[in-house]
Design an enzyme around this catalytic site. Structure first.
Site, mmCIF file in Angstrom:
data_model
loop_
_atom_site.group_PDB
_atom_site.id
_atom_site.type_symbol
_atom_site.label_atom_id
_atom_site.label_comp_id
_atom_site.label_asym_id
_atom_site.label_seq_id
_atom_site.Cartn_x
_atom_site.Cartn_y
_atom_site.Cartn_z
ATOM 1 N N TYR A 26 1.070 -0.996 0.100
ATOM 2 C CA TYR A 26 0.361 0.074 0.299
ATOM 3 C C TYR A 26 1.096 1.380 -0.317
ATOM 4 O O TYR A 26 1.106 1.757 0.686
ATOM 5 C CB TYR A 26 -1.080 0.204 1.475
ATOM 6 C CG TYR A 26 -2.499 1.038 1.091
ATOM 7 C CD1 TYR A 26 -1.742 2.859 0.839
ATOM 8 C CD2 TYR A 26 -3.212 0.401 1.379
ATOM 9 C CE1 TYR A 26 -2.807 2.954 0.695
ATOM 10 C CE2 TYR A 26 -4.278 1.369 1.228
ATOM 11 C CZ TYR A 26 -4.118 2.658 1.755
ATOM 12 O OH TYR A 26 -5.658 3.257 0.898
ATOM 13 N N ASN A 104 -12.898 -1.290 -0.270
ATOM 14 C CA ASN A 104 -11.027 -1.208 0.101
ATOM 15 C C ASN A 104 -11.868 -1.376 1.743
ATOM 16 O O ASN A 104 -11.086 -2.063 2.220
ATOM 17 C CB ASN A 104 -10.734 0.310 0.660
ATOM 18 C CG ASN A 104 -9.600 0.717 -0.201
ATOM 19 O OD1 ASN A 104 -9.158 -0.557 -1.501
ATOM 20 N ND2 ASN A 104 -9.066 1.860 -0.526
ATOM 21 N N GLN B 54 -6.458 6.539 8.695
ATOM 22 C CA GLN B 54 -6.129 6.382 7.622
ATOM 23 C C GLN B 54 -6.611 5.051 7.709
ATOM 24 O O GLN B 54 -5.988 3.892 7.974
ATOM 25 C CB GLN B 54 -4.590 6.273 7.535
ATOM 26 C CG GLN B 54 -4.776 8.149 7.457
ATOM 27 C CD GLN B 54 -4.259 8.646 7.966
ATOM 28 O OE1 GLN B 54 -4.009 8.026 9.500
ATOM 29 N NE2 GLN B 54 -4.162 9.813 8.510
ATOM 30 N N GLU B 55 -7.806 5.216 6.029
ATOM 31 C CA GLU B 55 -7.476 3.601 5.724
ATOM 32 C C GLU B 55 -6.678 2.506 5.785
ATOM 33 O O GLU B 55 -6.845 1.144 5.499
ATOM 34 C CB GLU B 55 -8.815 3.596 4.606
ATOM 35 C CG GLU B 55 -7.950 3.938 3.492
ATOM 36 C CD GLU B 55 -8.839 3.648 2.113
ATOM 37 O OE1 GLU B 55 -9.320 4.342 2.361
ATOM 38 O OE2 GLU B 55 -8.101 3.776 0.981
ATOM 39 N N SER B 56 -5.774 2.939 5.598
ATOM 40 C CA SER B 56 -4.353 2.443 5.491
ATOM 41 C C SER B 56 -3.968 1.166 6.712
ATOM 42 O O SER B 56 -2.786 -0.021 6.715
ATOM 43 C CB SER B 56 -2.624 2.638 4.366
ATOM 44 O OG SER B 56 -3.186 3.987 5.328
#
Lengths: 311, 266
Positions: A26, A104, B54-56
């Site tokens: 990512y 996601n 944060q989505e990560s």
């Protein structure tokens, strides 16, 4: 038994034309050395997946190795839309990739379901959106909306995914494949563990004893791994926490190159086909941009406090 | 109150509009750019206990430079929690713990539906956009959604070409049909000309305030739906000296916010 081999050996032995491949990362730890090797070996008709794809997936699509893409998103981040991705979908260059689109939340959950050995998973997104009006190669099996058997509300089910092979780049692994990461994980753990085979690319190979000093960092155990490849700088132009920073200069270079089909081809000729492996790639990088630029990407060390697992 | 004399640029004002929607103690899921700047303004002014994720996989990062992506290296050292997409998007967002989501859209309509998938036909696109990424789940599952968009008839739309991220879909009652809570959803569209808030009953965006230098007529002219105007419509309060100080000295000393000027946020 050691599973250490070169990237060329790993990709040639374990990635076959037509395979379904999970590729982790990512921006953090994309397995770029493996991606270049897949392109160099001219694999064909791959189905690829990851949540939040970037320049690496754009490159695979532009290079013509991809038939299908189980996707959520693809962009070059600060450098805007993925040029090869757009050319493929808007103009069929080099060919039109088939997309199955999720989000996601749903895609990582589908990989989680695959890893857990369950057939599907309920998710609370996508309802009410046009993502439910489109499907591609999954057809009717992209999703099902059922009545929640427990309370009667609409429930969306999405299928588990089990890729043929998962490829991840990690900070360290032992020679049998116990793979350790720190920092942003993206969907690496579930994606790799959902895969039937795992190729572990790593910044450094360490001993089993070192792994055992901090076993909570292991995201994939050795019995799931078929190949271990030591590839320092293997995530560049992405980054690896504690090793090197993201390379915005190179990201910009890729964006400018990929603006045109010719520029993209020249980029591949220079950085993929023009080198044998990641070592030559790194040498070329240093020759072209100077050691100072390379050194500038290297991380400062700011160690965590050691923890003790003792009793 | 001190008189505001400072010059500012439109992106700074827009970031402040976003910040003012964030309450102390809110959990905010942010992307890069405006969302991160807004959430940080809030944190350094009226909402010191607001926390970002944060989505990560990151919660409560402490970056030493502005993050250029939600996977940026600078989010790693100093964060309170780092995990995976399943942790943040699944455990925290789907689990119901996120108060504010902050999205931008290439195309946004009067019900707050956002398109980041395709302009034109899906199969034969005129322009292929990145896709949902985290936007769809954030739009559906955050309790309150803030939307950033450019104010013209191309970016704003009566009905988006493709609903990537549902707002209120077709209007009142639409979310309930899908089992989605009615009290969640888009709160405002912040543009380079105005703040448009969603009506609690009609679920349609109306004009709440016009930015200094922009007129109601100009805004109505550039909005493709029959824009209702609030009874108490007013000028958007400009950034305070404190907000500007926070942006320029703490959050963005490199002035990366200037890139939005080139993107039409003027």
């Amino acid at each position: 038994m050691s599973k250490v081999m070169t990237m060329r050996e790993a990709i040639s032995q374990f990635v076959h034309d037509g395979d379904f491949v999970f590729i982790g990362g990512y921006i953090c730890r994309p397995p770029f050395a493996a991606i270049h090797e897949i392109i160099r070996q001219k694999k064909r008709n791959l189905t690829i997946t990851r949540s939040n794809a970037a320049d690496d997936f754009d490159m695979l699509i532009g290079a013509g190795v991809v038939k299908r893409f189980i996707s959520t998103f693809l962009s070059l981040g600060v450098y805007g839309l993925g040029r090869c991705f757009r050319r493929s979908l808007e103009k069929g260059i080099p060919h039109k990739v088939e997309l199955e689109e999720y989000t996601n939340l749903s895609l990582p959950m589908m990989l989680m379901a695959g890893a857990l050995g369950i057939p599907f998973v309920p998710v609370k997104d996508m309802l009410g959106s046009d993502l439910l009006k489109i499907s591609s190669f999954f057809g009717e099996k992209k999703y099902k909306v059922i009545e929640n058997p427990f309370d009667g509300t609409p429930a969306l089910l999405v299928p588990a995914l089990n890729p043929d092979v998962g490829i991840i780049h990690v900070q360290q692994a032992d020679e049998n494949g116990n793979a350790q990461v720190w920092g942003i994980e993206g969907d690496c753990k579930w994606g790799a563990n959902a895969s039937k085979k795992v190729i572990v690319s790593c910044e450094r190979i360490v001993s089993r004893e070192i792994i055992g000093k901090d076993p909570s960092r292991t995201i994939v155990p050795d019995f799931r791994v078929v190949a271990v490849v030591q590839e320092p700088f293997g995530a560049h132009p992405g980054y690896a926490p504690g090793f090197y920073d993201v390379d915005l200069m190179f990201g910009s270079l890729y964006q400018r190159a990929s603006n045109t089909v010719e520029g993209f081809q020249e980029f591949l000729d220079e950085w993929v086909f023009g080198v044998q492996d990641r070592t030559e790639y790194t040498q070329r990088y240093i020759e072209k941009f100077g050691y100072a630029q390379f050194k500038n990407l290297m991380a400062e060390f700011d160690y965590s406090y050691p923890v003790s697992y003792s009793y | 109150m001190t008189e505001i004399t400072s010059e500012y640029i439109k992106p700074e004002l827009m970031a402040c509009c976003g910040a003012r929607e964030i309450k102390d103690g809110d959990i905010v899921i942010v992307g890069t750019g405006f969302p991160a700047v807004s959430a940080n303004i809030a944190k350094y002014t009226h909402a010191p206990n607001a926390k970002m994720m944060q989505e990560s996989g990151v919660y409560d990062a402490n970056p030493r430079r502005p993050a250029l992506s939600v996977g940026d290296p600078c989010l790693n050292p100093g964060a309170a929690f780092i995990g995976s997409l399943v942790d943040v998007m699944g455990m925290f967002l789907q689990g119901g713990w996120v108060d504010v989501g902050f999205l931008s859209g290439s195309q946004v309509d009067k019900f707050g539906n956002i398109n980041t998938t395709v302009i034109g036909d899906y199969i034969n696109p005129k322009s292929r956009l990145p896709g949902s990424g985290g936007a769809n789940p954030i739009g559906l599952l955050a309790k309150k959604v803030l939307i950033i968009a450019l104010h013209d008839k191309r970016r704003l739309s009566d009905k988006v070409d493709f609903i990537t991220t549902p707002g209120y879909i077709d209007g009142p009652g639409s979310r309930a049909k899908w089992g989605l809570p009615e009290d969640c959803g888009p709160e405002v569209i912040i543009t380079n000309k105005a703040v448009m808030r969603f009506d609690k009953h009609t679920k349609e965006a109306y004009l709440e305030s016009y930015h200094p230098g922009n007129t109601i007529e100009e805004i109505v002219e550039n909005t493709p739906w029959d824009l209702k105007i609030a009874d108490d419509v007013h000028e958007t309060p400009p950034p305070t000296d404190e907000e500007l100080r926070v942006i320029r000295e703490i959050i963005d000393p490199m002035r990366m916010i200037n890139i939005y000027l080139d993107r039409g946020y003027i």
